[in-house]
Design a protein around this motif. Structure first.
Motif, PDB file in Angstrom:
ATOM      1  N   VAL A  27       0.835  -1.206   0.000  1.00  0.00           N
ATOM      2  CA  VAL A  27       0.000   0.000   0.000  1.00  0.00           C
ATOM      3  C   VAL A  27       0.862   1.245   0.000  1.00  0.00           C
ATOM      4  N   GLU A  28       1.932   1.218   0.822  1.00  0.00           N
ATOM      5  CA  GLU A  28       2.835   2.360   0.872  1.00  0.00           C
ATOM      6  C   GLU A  28       3.521   2.581  -0.464  1.00  0.00           C
ATOM      7  N   THR A  29       3.868   1.459  -1.129  1.00  0.00           N
ATOM      8  CA  THR A  29       4.502   1.565  -2.447  1.00  0.00           C
ATOM      9  C   THR A  29       3.546   2.215  -3.441  1.00  0.00           C
ATOM     10  N   GLU A  30       2.249   1.843  -3.370  1.00  0.00           N
ATOM     11  CA  GLU A  30       1.259   2.427  -4.263  1.00  0.00           C
ATOM     12  C   GLU A  30       1.131   3.927  -4.008  1.00  0.00           C
ATOM     13  N   LYS A  31       1.184   4.312  -2.713  1.00  0.00           N
ATOM     14  CA  LYS A  31       1.101   5.730  -2.380  1.00  0.00           C
ATOM     15  C   LYS A  31       2.277   6.494  -2.957  1.00  0.00           C
ATOM     16  N   GLU A  32       3.435   5.840  -2.923  1.00  0.00           N
ATOM     17  CA  GLU A  32       4.636   6.491  -3.428  1.00  0.00           C
ATOM     18  C   GLU A  32       4.537   6.754  -4.923  1.00  0.00           C
ATOM     19  N   LYS A  33       3.732   5.906  -5.604  1.00  0.00           N
ATOM     20  CA  LYS A  33       3.593   6.067  -7.048  1.00  0.00           C
ATOM     21  C   LYS A  33       2.710   7.255  -7.406  1.00  0.00           C
ATOM     22  N   GLY A  34       1.865   7.708  -6.479  1.00  0.00           N
ATOM     23  CA  GLY A  34       0.939   8.789  -6.750  1.00  0.00           C
ATOM     24  C   GLY A  34       1.642  10.127  -6.885  1.00  0.00           C
ATOM     25  N   PHE A  35       0.849  11.145  -7.268  1.00  0.00           N
ATOM     26  CA  PHE A  35       1.391  12.486  -7.457  1.00  0.00           C
ATOM     27  C   PHE A  35       1.883  13.059  -6.145  1.00  0.00           C
ATOM     28  N   LYS A  36       3.077  13.588  -6.145  1.00  0.00           N
ATOM     29  CA  LYS A  36       3.640  14.235  -4.965  1.00  0.00           C
ATOM     30  C   LYS A  36       3.941  15.693  -5.319  1.00  0.00           C
ATOM     31  N   PRO A  37       3.363  16.626  -4.585  1.00  0.00           N
ATOM     32  CA  PRO A  37       3.568  18.049  -4.898  1.00  0.00           C
ATOM     33  C   PRO A  37       5.027  18.450  -4.806  1.00  0.00           C
ATOM     34  N   ALA A  38       5.445  19.291  -5.757  1.00  0.00           N
ATOM     35  CA  ALA A  38       6.829  19.774  -5.778  1.00  0.00           C
ATOM     36  C   ALA A  38       6.930  21.208  -5.287  1.00  0.00           C
ATOM     37  N   LEU A  39       5.761  21.865  -5.098  1.00  0.00           N
ATOM     38  CA  LEU A  39       5.753  23.251  -4.645  1.00  0.00           C
ATOM     39  C   LEU A  39       5.068  23.341  -3.277  1.00  0.00           C
ATOM     40  N   ASP A  40       5.139  24.491  -2.689  1.00  0.00           N
ATOM     41  CA  ASP A  40       4.450  24.740  -1.421  1.00  0.00           C
ATOM     42  C   ASP A  40       2.942  24.659  -1.675  1.00  0.00           C
ATOM     43  N   THR A  41       2.256  23.735  -1.009  1.00  0.00           N
ATOM     44  CA  THR A  41       0.827  23.526  -1.275  1.00  0.00           C
ATOM     45  C   THR A  41      -0.053  24.665  -0.773  1.00  0.00           C
ATOM     46  N   SER A  42       0.517  25.613  -0.005  1.00  0.00           N
ATOM     47  CA  SER A  42      -0.255  26.780   0.431  1.00  0.00           C
ATOM     48  C   SER A  42      -0.131  27.940  -0.555  1.00  0.00           C
ATOM     49  N   LEU A  43       0.534  27.667  -1.665  1.00  0.00           N
ATOM     50  CA  LEU A  43       0.745  28.679  -2.702  1.00  0.00           C
ATOM     51  C   LEU A  43      -0.585  29.258  -3.188  1.00  0.00           C
ATOM     52  N   LYS A  44      -0.647  30.582  -3.331  1.00  0.00           N
ATOM     53  CA  LYS A  44      -1.821  31.246  -3.901  1.00  0.00           C
ATOM     54  C   LYS A  44      -1.479  31.727  -5.302  1.00  0.00           C
ATOM     55  N   ALA A  45      -2.235  31.239  -6.293  1.00  0.00           N
ATOM     56  CA  ALA A  45      -1.956  31.584  -7.693  1.00  0.00           C
ATOM     57  C   ALA A  45      -3.178  31.276  -8.534  1.00  0.00           C
ATOM     58  N   SER A  46      -3.103  31.653  -9.792  1.00  0.00           N
ATOM     59  CA  SER A  46      -4.165  31.304 -10.743  1.00  0.00           C
ATOM     60  C   SER A  46      -3.521  30.776 -12.017  1.00  0.00           C
ATOM     61  N   GLU A  57     -16.018  21.386 -18.895  1.00  0.00           N
ATOM     62  CA  GLU A  57     -16.367  20.784 -17.609  1.00  0.00           C
ATOM     63  C   GLU A  57     -15.371  19.703 -17.189  1.00  0.00           C
ATOM     64  N   ALA A  58     -14.866  18.950 -18.162  1.00  0.00           N
ATOM     65  CA  ALA A  58     -13.920  17.871 -17.834  1.00  0.00           C
ATOM     66  C   ALA A  58     -12.637  18.439 -17.238  1.00  0.00           C
ATOM     67  N   LEU A  59     -12.186  19.582 -17.757  1.00  0.00           N
ATOM     68  CA  LEU A  59     -10.993  20.234 -17.211  1.00  0.00           C
ATOM     69  C   LEU A  59     -11.280  20.767 -15.810  1.00  0.00           C
ATOM     70  N   GLU A  60     -12.455  21.329 -15.619  1.00  0.00           N
ATOM     71  CA  GLU A  60     -12.821  21.855 -14.302  1.00  0.00           C
ATOM     72  C   GLU A  60     -12.857  20.742 -13.256  1.00  0.00           C
ATOM     73  N   THR A  61     -13.323  19.568 -13.656  1.00  0.00           N
ATOM     74  CA  THR A  61     -13.334  18.422 -12.744  1.00  0.00           C
ATOM     75  C   THR A  61     -11.920  18.032 -12.348  1.00  0.00           C
ATOM     76  N   GLU A  62     -11.014  18.053 -13.330  1.00  0.00           N
ATOM     77  CA  GLU A  62      -9.616  17.747 -13.018  1.00  0.00           C
ATOM     78  C   GLU A  62      -9.021  18.795 -12.089  1.00  0.00           C
ATOM     79  N   PHE A  63      -9.433  20.033 -12.287  1.00  0.00           N
ATOM     80  CA  PHE A  63      -8.879  21.078 -11.437  1.00  0.00           C
ATOM     81  C   PHE A  63      -9.409  20.972 -10.016  1.00  0.00           C
ATOM     82  N   ASP A  64     -10.638  20.500  -9.875  1.00  0.00           N
ATOM     83  CA  ASP A  64     -11.163  20.244  -8.531  1.00  0.00           C
ATOM     84  C   ASP A  64     -10.282  19.225  -7.810  1.00  0.00           C
ATOM     85  N   ARG A  65      -9.835  18.221  -8.561  1.00  0.00           N
ATOM     86  CA  ARG A  65      -8.958  17.208  -7.970  1.00  0.00           C
ATOM     87  C   ARG A  65      -7.590  17.814  -7.634  1.00  0.00           C
ATOM     88  N   PHE A  66      -7.112  18.703  -8.498  1.00  0.00           N
ATOM     89  CA  PHE A  66      -5.835  19.378  -8.250  1.00  0.00           C
ATOM     90  C   PHE A  66      -5.939  20.269  -7.006  1.00  0.00           C
TER      91      PHE A  66
END
Length: 433
Positions: A27-46, A57-66
């Protein structure tokens, strides 16, 4: 005996703990395979994305996940009218987008050079995009080896198939031209007016184009000289169309479709879908773009609502030895290398360009995914079963839109009875769209 039982229990406990430890590690190995942020996650930007869709709409759904990772990053999607002609001007303006839709056919054309020159090289290893998850044949091959854009959707040509009609009549979905002729005859004998249908009012995405193009590609894909002459609009290149024109003459004479019934379809999108949903058409030719609109139109079709049926999308079996998969990038993203938000724009692209996210976005949009695995979507899974030797991509063998226009016009003239084969061949290079 008690000692033996204790030993046995101890061994079982150790094995159980080892199994749990192995599972936890997995399970931990699977987690390691997932996306890991490279920037400060508190970053404010657009991130400003420009495209030609009315909504995305499909892009907006992806951005909700982001946003689950970067909650203070905002997505702004801007629709640009007359996109292909205006994107260069927009990129040179003060409000240039960070990410924008691009097209392979713009590469090498002077009037679209800004769209290519503003694009960051997405093949740069430092960006960390998982390009291996995308089918390599639809990645743009530039002369300098850079990658100005990556496909986020792909498309192809094929036919919607009413699976319930095939099951009702005890027939199998055809995979070769011989089987197609046989199946159409059996449907005709059972009272079906036009076993195959498709839009035919204009040549661009007519049934004649969708049937002929895969066959044409198969005849020239391995011939670099032929492709060059065709792209140069060399009048002698018309001879390279002859095998396809012969095949289309056969297709018309075999009576697989009713031309009048096809001519009654008003457009190659909603009208095609709603006609297919009437439920009496075994096979309806169309592009992947049309397929993407089927799900939303099930509820507005009175016929389908009253009598729903199962359907899928398969290659058109125009060749005697099987079908071809014409693999085409549908919509591609570029990152503006002059973007003021380039770091977070690249971070979103790194998030998006993975099998999981691209497949999810394609599923939401109803289009074919550009990834190597098509089995996740039953609508397009038949294309994933096509052997690699029968997957043909214009991105790879280099046929241009200019040459394709000549083919379309020649085939349309022949199929509608306006041209003979010799006249269609002779006219190569002279057809104006």
């Amino acid at each position: 005996m008690k000692k033996k039982i204790c030993v046995l229990l101890s061994v079982m406990m150790l094995l159980s703990l080892a199994a749990c430890g192995s599972k936890k590690q997995e399970v931990e190995t699977e987690k390691e395979k997932g996306f890991k942020p490279a920037l400060d996650t508190s970053l404010k930007a657009s991130i400003n994305v420009a495209g030609g869709y009315d909504n995305f709409e499909a892009l907006e759904t992806e951005f909700d996940r982001f946003n689950e990772i970067y909650p203070d990053v905002e997505l702004v999607y801007t629709k640009i009218d007359d996109y292909n002609n205006m994107i260069g001007t927009v990129l040179n303006g003060n409000d240039a987008p960070d990410i924008y839709v691009n097209n392979s056919w713009m590469y090498g054309r002077e009037q679209y050079k800004d769209s290519i020159e503003h694009a960051e090289n997405l093949a740069d290893p430092a960006l960390g995009l998982d390009l291996d998850c995308i089918r390599s044949n639809i990645l743009l091959k530039t002369e300098d080896g850079t990658l100005p854009m990556v496909p986020v959707f792909s498309s192809t040509y094929g036919m919607l198939v009413n699976k319930d009609l095939f099951e009702k009549e005890g027939l199998s979905i055809p995979t070769t031209y011989h089987e197609l002729v046989s199946v159409c005859k059996e449907f005709s004998d059972k009272g079906y007016t036009s076993p195959m249908m498709g839009y035919s009012v204009e040549e661009k995405t007519s049934i004649y184009t969708l049937v002929s193009y895969p066959f044409f590609c198969s005849t020239v894909a391995g011939d670099a000289e032929a492709v060059k002459k065709l792209n140069d609009l060399d009048p002698s290149a018309g001879e390279y169309m002859r095998p396809t024109l012969n095949k289309m003459e056969q297709f018309i004479s075999d009576g697989l479709m009713d031309p009048d019934a096809c001519a009654a379809i008003e457009n190659n999108y909603e009208a095609v879908i709603l006609r297919f949903f009437e439920g009496d058409v075994p096979m309806m030719t169309c592009s992947g773009d049309t397929v993407s609109g089927t799900k939303k139109r099930e509820s507005i079709s009175e016929s389908f609502t009253a009598n729903p049926f199962s359907y899928t999308f398969v290659p058109i079996p125009i060749a005697d030895d099987g079908s071809f998969f014409i693999d085409i990038p549908n919509l591609q993203f570029s990152v503006n290398k002059e973007s003021k938000n380039i770091d977070i724009a690249n971070e979103f692209m790194r998030f998006l360009v993975t099998s999981q996210e691209l497949n999810e976005m394609a599923r939401n949009k109803g289009l074919m995914s550009p990834t190597k695995d098509l089995s996740f979507n039953s609508m397009y899974s038949a294309f994933g079963d096509i052997p690699e030797s029968r997957i043909l991509s214009p991105e790879e063998f280099g046929i241009t839109d200019d040459a394709v226009i000549q083919l379309r016009m020649a085939v349309y003239g022949l199929s509608t009875g306006k041209l003979s084969i010799d006249e269609a061949v002779k006219g190569y290079g002279t057809y104006a769209q």
